[in-house]
Design a protein around this motif. Structure first.
Motif, PDB file in Angstrom:
ATOM      1  N   LEU A 190       0.812  -1.211   0.000  1.00 27.70           N
ATOM      2  CA  LEU A 190       0.000   0.000   0.000  1.00 27.70           C
ATOM      3  C   LEU A 190       0.847   1.263   0.000  1.00 27.70           C
ATOM      4  O   LEU A 190       0.394   2.315   0.447  1.00 27.70           O
ATOM      5  CB  LEU A 190      -0.927  -0.002   1.224  1.00 27.70           C
ATOM      6  CG  LEU A 190      -1.928  -1.151   1.291  1.00 27.70           C
ATOM      7  CD1 LEU A 190      -2.687  -1.107   2.605  1.00 27.70           C
ATOM      8  CD2 LEU A 190      -2.892  -1.119   0.114  1.00 27.70           C
ATOM      9  N   ALA A 191       2.058   1.186  -0.491  1.00 31.30           N
ATOM     10  CA  ALA A 191       2.927   2.366  -0.528  1.00 31.30           C
ATOM     11  C   ALA A 191       2.277   3.475  -1.339  1.00 31.30           C
ATOM     12  O   ALA A 191       1.696   3.228  -2.399  1.00 31.30           O
ATOM     13  CB  ALA A 191       4.282   2.007  -1.124  1.00 31.30           C
ATOM     14  N   ALA A 192       2.362   4.703  -0.839  1.00 30.95           N
ATOM     15  CA  ALA A 192       1.724   5.854  -1.498  1.00 30.95           C
ATOM     16  C   ALA A 192       2.676   6.450  -2.529  1.00 30.95           C
ATOM     17  O   ALA A 192       3.156   7.579  -2.403  1.00 30.95           O
ATOM     18  CB  ALA A 192       1.336   6.904  -0.455  1.00 30.95           C
ATOM     19  N   TYR A 193       2.938   5.680  -3.584  1.00 27.26           N
ATOM     20  CA  TYR A 193       3.804   6.172  -4.655  1.00 27.26           C
ATOM     21  C   TYR A 193       3.188   7.409  -5.298  1.00 27.26           C
ATOM     22  O   TYR A 193       1.964   7.509  -5.444  1.00 27.26           O
ATOM     23  CB  TYR A 193       3.999   5.096  -5.723  1.00 27.26           C
ATOM     24  CG  TYR A 193       4.709   3.858  -5.253  1.00 27.26           C
ATOM     25  CD1 TYR A 193       6.035   3.902  -4.847  1.00 27.26           C
ATOM     26  CD2 TYR A 193       4.057   2.628  -5.227  1.00 27.26           C
ATOM     27  CE1 TYR A 193       6.690   2.759  -4.426  1.00 27.26           C
ATOM     28  CE2 TYR A 193       4.692   1.481  -4.806  1.00 27.26           C
ATOM     29  CZ  TYR A 193       6.020   1.552  -4.406  1.00 27.26           C
ATOM     30  OH  TYR A 193       6.661   0.416  -3.978  1.00 27.26           O
ATOM     31  N   ALA A 194       4.058   8.328  -5.713  1.00 26.20           N
ATOM     32  CA  ALA A 194       3.563   9.530  -6.383  1.00 26.20           C
ATOM     33  C   ALA A 194       2.809   9.176  -7.657  1.00 26.20           C
ATOM     34  O   ALA A 194       1.801   9.812  -7.991  1.00 26.20           O
ATOM     35  CB  ALA A 194       4.738  10.468  -6.699  1.00 26.20           C
ATOM     36  N   TRP A 195       3.274   8.136  -8.365  1.00 28.87           N
ATOM     37  CA  TRP A 195       2.603   7.736  -9.614  1.00 28.87           C
ATOM     38  C   TRP A 195       1.184   7.248  -9.329  1.00 28.87           C
ATOM     39  O   TRP A 195       0.248   7.587 -10.060  1.00 28.87           O
ATOM     40  CB  TRP A 195       3.395   6.652 -10.331  1.00 28.87           C
ATOM     41  CG  TRP A 195       2.702   6.136 -11.550  1.00 28.87           C
ATOM     42  CD1 TRP A 195       1.873   5.058 -11.625  1.00 28.87           C
ATOM     43  CD2 TRP A 195       2.728   6.716 -12.859  1.00 28.87           C
ATOM     44  NE1 TRP A 195       1.378   4.914 -12.904  1.00 28.87           N
ATOM     45  CE2 TRP A 195       1.889   5.903 -13.682  1.00 28.87           C
ATOM     46  CE3 TRP A 195       3.378   7.804 -13.411  1.00 28.87           C
ATOM     47  CZ2 TRP A 195       1.711   6.180 -15.029  1.00 28.87           C
ATOM     48  CZ3 TRP A 195       3.183   8.083 -14.761  1.00 28.87           C
ATOM     49  CH2 TRP A 195       2.361   7.274 -15.550  1.00 28.87           C
TER      50      TRP A 195
END
Length: 297
Positions: A52-57
């Motif tokens: 669930l990482a909040a990647y910018a993409w």
């Protein structure tokens, strides 16, 4: 403040927005079966983006997906200014999150300008409002820092895997990448044909807009041969495949009567997506007392 819990919370919100937007578009134009298939494909592929990482993409994709749904709400039947304005804001926020999303959004705006100019002014006003955070960031951090950290490092430099050939992908994932390109090209071609027949038909314009948006996403998947970046693009492109026009099957055929075309798309995609179940989907589950480790760049 910033913490792992906050990041994971934002990450799941991003993924839910992408899922809800795709299901909403499919339901509005292709019905509940297509919406179910689109959602299932999206869930499978979103599970391949390493937790669930909040990647910018992912954040940019969620803003853009919501903008496309809002644009559809605002322009499908009669023009409604507020949803179109919100759509523009979403596109602007997407660009602020990832500058390389600009290509995909610019292509959508070009399609609207050429084929469907209704309320384009409100879309551009919303886009301007959505870019305010990026402008504030430039004023606070300075233009050189923004160029270095939002363009050069994440887009141009990235990591050593950028130099790996796409053939480094396993066969099934390479087939999935080819399918992504095929869906995007098919959407563009179908949209052009349908728009040329009737420019006033919003569903045709939407299909073309989705197609060019998907084309604009492909560089993210093509820039390096790893599973993560394929998942970051295919989680939108492949669920949107249910928006493709239904082929003209023989009158009274089972496929035609039961509306099985979206189900056929779903089966093909999920079978090809098997590597996600084998390599990433279960990567957080302990196996024989030891955690499964997955290394990616």
């Amino acid at each position: 403040g910033y913490s792992v819990a906050v990041e994971r919370g934002v990450g799941i919100i991003y993924r839910f927005v992408i899922l809800a937007s795709l299901v909403g578009l499919a339901w509005r134009h292709r019905g509940p079966v297509a919406a179910l298939v689109s959602g299932a494909i999206c869930i499978v592929l979103l599970a391949g983006t390493l937790g669930l990482a909040a990647y910018a993409w992912i954040g940019a994709l969620s803003f853009a997906a919501l903008a496309l749904l809002s644009m559809d709400i605002g322009l499908k039947n009669k023009t409604r200014r507020l949803p179109v304005l919100i759509s523009g804001v979403g596109f602007g926020l997407a660009i602020g999150a990832r500058v390389d999303m600009t290509l995909a959004i610019l292509l959508v705006i070009v399609v609207l300008f050429v084929a469907y100019r209704k309320s384009l002014r409100w879309l551009l006003v919303g886009l301007t409002l959505g870019l305010v955070p990026l402008v504030v960031n430039i004023l606070q951090a300075g233009l050189p820092a923004v160029i270095q950290n939002q363009i050069i490092n994440p887009i141009i430099v990235s990591g050593p895997s950028r130099r790996l050939p796409l053939t480094a992908l396993p066969r099934q994932e390479l087939a999935l990448l080819v399918l992504c390109g095929g869906v995007a090209v098919a959407s563009v071609i179908s949209g052009i044909v349908l728009v040329s027949r009737n420019r006033n038909e919003w569903s045709s314009v939407l299909l073309l807009a989705l197609g060019v948006f998907e084309i604009g996403l492909l560089p993210e998947a093509l820039q390096r041969g790893d599973t993560l970046h394929l998942a970051l693009v295919s989680c939108f492109v492949l669920p949107a495949a249910v928006m493709l026009p239904i082929p003209r099957f023989r009158e009274g055929s089972l496929i035609c009567r039961l509306g099985l075309f979206p189900l056929i798309i779903g089966v093909v995609v999920i079978v090809l997506a098997r590597p996600y179940f084998g390599q990433i989907y279960w990567s957080s589950i302990w196996s024989a007392g030891e955690p499964v480790q997955l290394v990616t760049n």
